[in-house]
Design a protein around this motif. Structure first.
Motif, mmCIF file in Angstrom:
data_model
loop_
_atom_site.group_PDB
_atom_site.id
_atom_site.type_symbol
_atom_site.label_atom_id
_atom_site.label_comp_id
_atom_site.label_asym_id
_atom_site.label_seq_id
_atom_site.Cartn_x
_atom_site.Cartn_y
_atom_site.Cartn_z
ATOM 1 N N TYR A 1 -124.953 -40.334 7.386
ATOM 2 C CA TYR A 1 -125.661 -39.287 6.642
ATOM 3 C C TYR A 1 -126.050 -39.825 5.279
ATOM 4 O O TYR A 1 -125.189 -40.070 4.447
ATOM 5 C CB TYR A 1 -124.767 -38.059 6.475
ATOM 6 N N LEU A 2 -127.358 -40.017 5.078
ATOM 7 C CA LEU A 2 -127.806 -40.598 3.812
ATOM 8 C C LEU A 2 -128.274 -39.551 2.801
ATOM 9 O O LEU A 2 -128.694 -39.908 1.700
ATOM 10 C CB LEU A 2 -128.925 -41.607 4.085
ATOM 11 N N SER A 3 -128.187 -38.284 3.153
ATOM 12 C CA SER A 3 -128.681 -37.234 2.255
ATOM 13 C C SER A 3 -127.994 -37.259 0.896
ATOM 14 O O SER A 3 -126.777 -37.427 0.814
ATOM 15 C CB SER A 3 -128.427 -35.856 2.868
ATOM 16 N N THR A 4 -128.797 -37.069 -0.138
ATOM 17 C CA THR A 4 -128.211 -36.853 -1.463
ATOM 18 C C THR A 4 -128.276 -35.369 -1.802
ATOM 19 O O THR A 4 -127.891 -34.948 -2.883
ATOM 20 C CB THR A 4 -128.967 -37.637 -2.544
ATOM 21 N N ARG B 1 -121.857 -30.589 -1.952
ATOM 22 C CA ARG B 1 -121.804 -31.975 -1.482
ATOM 23 C C ARG B 1 -122.837 -32.823 -2.228
ATOM 24 O O ARG B 1 -124.003 -32.445 -2.325
ATOM 25 C CB ARG B 1 -122.151 -32.033 0.004
ATOM 26 N N TYR B 2 -122.358 -33.978 -2.714
ATOM 27 C CA TYR B 2 -123.232 -34.877 -3.458
ATOM 28 C C TYR B 2 -122.554 -36.247 -3.476
ATOM 29 O O TYR B 2 -121.347 -36.318 -3.715
ATOM 30 C CB TYR B 2 -123.427 -34.325 -4.881
ATOM 31 N N PRO B 3 -123.289 -37.340 -3.227
ATOM 32 C CA PRO B 3 -122.620 -38.646 -3.134
ATOM 33 C C PRO B 3 -121.735 -38.983 -4.335
ATOM 34 O O PRO B 3 -120.660 -39.557 -4.170
ATOM 35 C CB PRO B 3 -123.786 -39.625 -3.006
ATOM 36 N N ARG B 4 -122.179 -38.605 -5.545
ATOM 37 C CA ARG B 4 -121.363 -38.952 -6.712
ATOM 38 C C ARG B 4 -120.091 -38.109 -6.808
ATOM 39 O O ARG B 4 -119.174 -38.430 -7.570
ATOM 40 C CB ARG B 4 -122.193 -38.856 -8.002
ATOM 41 N N TYR B 5 -120.007 -37.047 -6.010
ATOM 42 C CA TYR B 5 -118.763 -36.257 -5.956
ATOM 43 C C TYR B 5 -117.820 -36.759 -4.862
ATOM 44 O O TYR B 5 -116.844 -36.099 -4.541
ATOM 45 C CB TYR B 5 -119.085 -34.774 -5.731
ATOM 46 N N ASN C 1 -117.974 -36.818 -1.701
ATOM 47 C CA ASN C 1 -117.675 -35.871 -0.616
ATOM 48 C C ASN C 1 -118.762 -35.765 0.455
ATOM 49 O O ASN C 1 -118.894 -34.744 1.109
ATOM 50 C CB ASN C 1 -117.384 -34.486 -1.217
ATOM 51 N N THR C 2 -119.549 -36.832 0.639
ATOM 52 C CA THR C 2 -120.486 -36.793 1.766
ATOM 53 C C THR C 2 -119.678 -36.956 3.066
ATOM 54 O O THR C 2 -118.526 -37.399 3.020
ATOM 55 C CB THR C 2 -121.512 -37.943 1.667
ATOM 56 N N PRO C 3 -120.255 -36.620 4.214
ATOM 57 C CA PRO C 3 -119.502 -36.736 5.471
ATOM 58 C C PRO C 3 -118.934 -38.135 5.688
ATOM 59 O O PRO C 3 -117.767 -38.293 6.065
ATOM 60 C CB PRO C 3 -120.542 -36.389 6.540
ATOM 61 N N ASN C 4 -119.732 -39.179 5.440
ATOM 62 C CA ASN C 4 -119.242 -40.545 5.670
ATOM 63 C C ASN C 4 -118.174 -40.947 4.658
ATOM 64 O O ASN C 4 -117.189 -41.605 5.005
ATOM 65 C CB ASN C 4 -120.406 -41.542 5.654
ATOM 66 N N GLN C 5 -118.350 -40.544 3.405
ATOM 67 C CA GLN C 5 -117.320 -40.855 2.388
ATOM 68 C C GLN C 5 -115.993 -40.192 2.754
ATOM 69 O O GLN C 5 -114.943 -40.828 2.726
ATOM 70 C CB GLN C 5 -117.762 -40.359 1.006
ATOM 71 N N GLU C 6 -116.049 -38.901 3.086
ATOM 72 C CA GLU C 6 -114.803 -38.180 3.381
ATOM 73 C C GLU C 6 -114.082 -38.767 4.597
ATOM 74 O O GLU C 6 -112.863 -38.887 4.615
ATOM 75 C CB GLU C 6 -115.087 -36.690 3.599
ATOM 76 N N ALA C 7 -114.866 -39.152 5.597
ATOM 77 C CA ALA C 7 -114.252 -39.711 6.811
ATOM 78 C C ALA C 7 -113.576 -41.047 6.496
ATOM 79 O O ALA C 7 -112.416 -41.275 6.866
ATOM 80 C CB ALA C 7 -115.315 -39.893 7.889
ATOM 81 N N LEU C 8 -114.300 -41.932 5.788
ATOM 82 C CA LEU C 8 -113.732 -43.251 5.500
ATOM 83 C C LEU C 8 -112.491 -43.149 4.600
ATOM 84 O O LEU C 8 -111.542 -43.930 4.750
ATOM 85 C CB LEU C 8 -114.789 -44.158 4.863
ATOM 86 N N SER D 1 -119.391 -44.145 -7.482
ATOM 87 C CA SER D 1 -119.207 -43.951 -6.033
ATOM 88 C C SER D 1 -120.001 -44.974 -5.217
ATOM 89 O O SER D 1 -120.881 -45.661 -5.734
ATOM 90 C CB SER D 1 -119.601 -42.530 -5.619
ATOM 91 N N LEU D 2 -119.669 -45.049 -3.937
ATOM 92 C CA LEU D 2 -120.263 -46.058 -3.045
ATOM 93 C C LEU D 2 -121.395 -45.431 -2.235
ATOM 94 O O LEU D 2 -121.272 -44.307 -1.760
ATOM 95 C CB LEU D 2 -119.165 -46.569 -2.097
ATOM 96 N N SER D 3 -122.475 -46.167 -2.055
ATOM 97 C CA SER D 3 -123.614 -45.624 -1.296
ATOM 98 C C SER D 3 -123.217 -45.432 0.166
ATOM 99 O O SER D 3 -122.426 -46.204 0.723
ATOM 100 C CB SER D 3 -124.806 -46.574 -1.392
ATOM 101 N N ASP D 4 -123.777 -44.402 0.792
ATOM 102 C CA ASP D 4 -123.341 -44.074 2.150
ATOM 103 C C ASP D 4 -123.650 -45.148 3.181
ATOM 104 O O ASP D 4 -122.947 -45.274 4.166
ATOM 105 C CB ASP D 4 -123.928 -42.723 2.574
ATOM 106 N N PHE D 5 -124.690 -45.906 2.954
ATOM 107 C CA PHE D 5 -124.967 -46.977 3.908
ATOM 108 C C PHE D 5 -123.825 -47.998 3.890
ATOM 109 O O PHE D 5 -123.342 -48.446 4.926
ATOM 110 C CB PHE D 5 -126.302 -47.663 3.606
#
Ligand SMILES: *Cc1c(COP(=O)(O)O)cnc(C)c1O
Length: 389
Positions: free
Chosen positions: A31-34, A45-49, A51-58, A232-236
């Motif tokens: 999920y690359l959405s910002t 939900r926001y990558p810098r928080y 808490n994106t789906p991929n961040q939370e899972a990893l 934070s780390l980019s979702d890719f």
């Protein structure tokens, strides 16, 4: 899935994935959405928080690997380290650190901490009494790194954790060199574990990332600063890192095996004067390493005998690459004096025991015979060159 009951490689492959509910694909969708719709007031939900789906899972996978409650992943190891240190230290606080530290961490302390009014003390030896003596009334944090870079010195993790508990001080460890395969400091009482995921977690020399693992409460404290600092780390890359960690256990076990075998071989070699590897019984802290590590890691350092030029040796290698980083599946070698510890003064390097001829060797997953042959041919080549002069 309950991660606490699963074995290491099962966590690597199965825990913390994003389920593909739409197509039932075998791997996590990315999920690359910002930008995400508001689901409720608290779930912005926001990558810098973080808490994106991929961040939370990893984060679930990495927390499970280190046997911690929670974790955060960052854009680099230094982003994780700087954010975590600054989350627990402020004006008027003091931090105790071991002297042998990753160069970037030492630079952060030496170049930046003054302007925040944070003072620090370095402990020269691995002796626990020395750590205790360095603690001041305003000490908030003890920070260690074991095995250390580049001399693979060992600090007694449990003794540090016990001391810190007695003194009411928070403990942090940079666990990059050991990786979660070989050492789980939270199980020994350490509060906060840090990783440069650029190294073993990534493992293929193509990801820059960092991680911190701790209790939910401590992660909350770190998160509050992290969202403001923005590391934070980019979702890719999050997705790449999830994929890489699937083979973490397999890779590191092979690297452990190669390092132990080659450390023993180098120790007996006529052209080598000294080998630093915690898995060798000759290592001064081998008994501590044995107590706290499951494997001794894929890193070793060595010195060639007097008269053999380390830089020429490095250049004569064909399979083993000269490279700045470490922990990839390919073997790499570097001279700390010329690279990772070049910013330290000569006296500083000498104080840490880093000789100019020292070579730091990061073992890959290649066949050990090929690595030995490469070292042997390089030694022959430099000896012939020396004779010709
Ligand atoms: C590489 C490294 C770091 C820094 O990590 P980056 O990902 O390069 O920011 C920190 N600690 C250790 C032990 C390292 O090897």
């Amino acid at each position: 899935m309950n991660s606490t009951k699963k074995g290491f490689n099962t966590i690597c492959t199965h825990i913390g994935e994003v389920k593909d509910t739409q197509f039932k694909g075998a791997v996590s969708p990315i999920y690359l959405s910002t930008s995400y719709a508001f689901e409720g007031v608290d779930t912005k939900r926001y990558p810098r928080y973080f808490n994106t789906p991929n961040q939370e899972a990893l984060c679930k996978k990495i927390a499970a690997l280190e046997k911690g409650e929670s974790s955060l992943i960052f854009g680099s190891g230094m982003a994780a380290i700087s954010t975590t240190l600054l989350a627990f230290l402020g004006q008027g606080d003091h931090v105790v650190l071991q002297r042998a530290l990753y160069g970037g961490t030492a630079n952060l302390i030496n170049e930046e901490f003054n302007k925040y009014g944070i003072t620090h003390s370095y402990v020269q030896s691995n002796n626990i009494e020395e750590f205790e003596k360095a603690i001041e009334p305003n000490t908030k944090v003890i920070y260690i790194e074991t095995p250390s870079n580049p001399l693979l010195s060992i600090v007694d993790i449990k003794a540090i954790a016990d001391l810190a508990k007695r003194k009411g001080v928070i403990t942090m460890i940079d666990n990059t060199f050991a990786s979660p395969v070989n050492q789980n400091p939270i199980s020994m009482g350490i509060d906060i574990v840090l990783h440069s995921a650029t190294k073993y977690l990534g493992g293929h020399s193509d990801i820059l990332a960092g991680a911190v693992i701790a209790s939910e409460k401590n992660i909350e404290t770190i998160f509050h600063l992290a969202k403001n600092l923005g590391g934070s780390l980019s979702d890719f890359t999050v997705w790449m890192l999830e994929r890489s960690i699937k083979t973490l256990g397999l890779r590191v076990k092979q690297q452990n095996k190669n390092a132990k075998n080659i450390a023993k071989w180098l120790e007996k070699h006529d052209d080598v004067s000294k080998v630093y590897y915690p898995g060798l019984t000759s290592h001064p802290d081998h008994h501590i390493a044995k107590k706290q590590m499951k494997g001794y890691g894929g890193m070793l350092s060595f010195e060639l005998k007097e008269g053999l030029d380390a830089s020429k040796f490095q250049k004569a290698l064909q399979l083993i690459k000269s490279s700045m980083s470490l922990a990839g599946v390919e073997s790499t070698i570097l001279s700390p004096t010329l690279t990772s510890h070049a910013l330290l003064s000569e006296e500083e390097r000498e104080a840490q025991g880093i000789k100019d001829g020292l070579l730091r060797f990061s073992l890959g997953i290649e066949e050990k015979e090929d690595l030995k042959n490469d070292i042997e041919q390089a030694l022959q080549k430099i000896k012939i060159l020396a004779l010709e002069h």
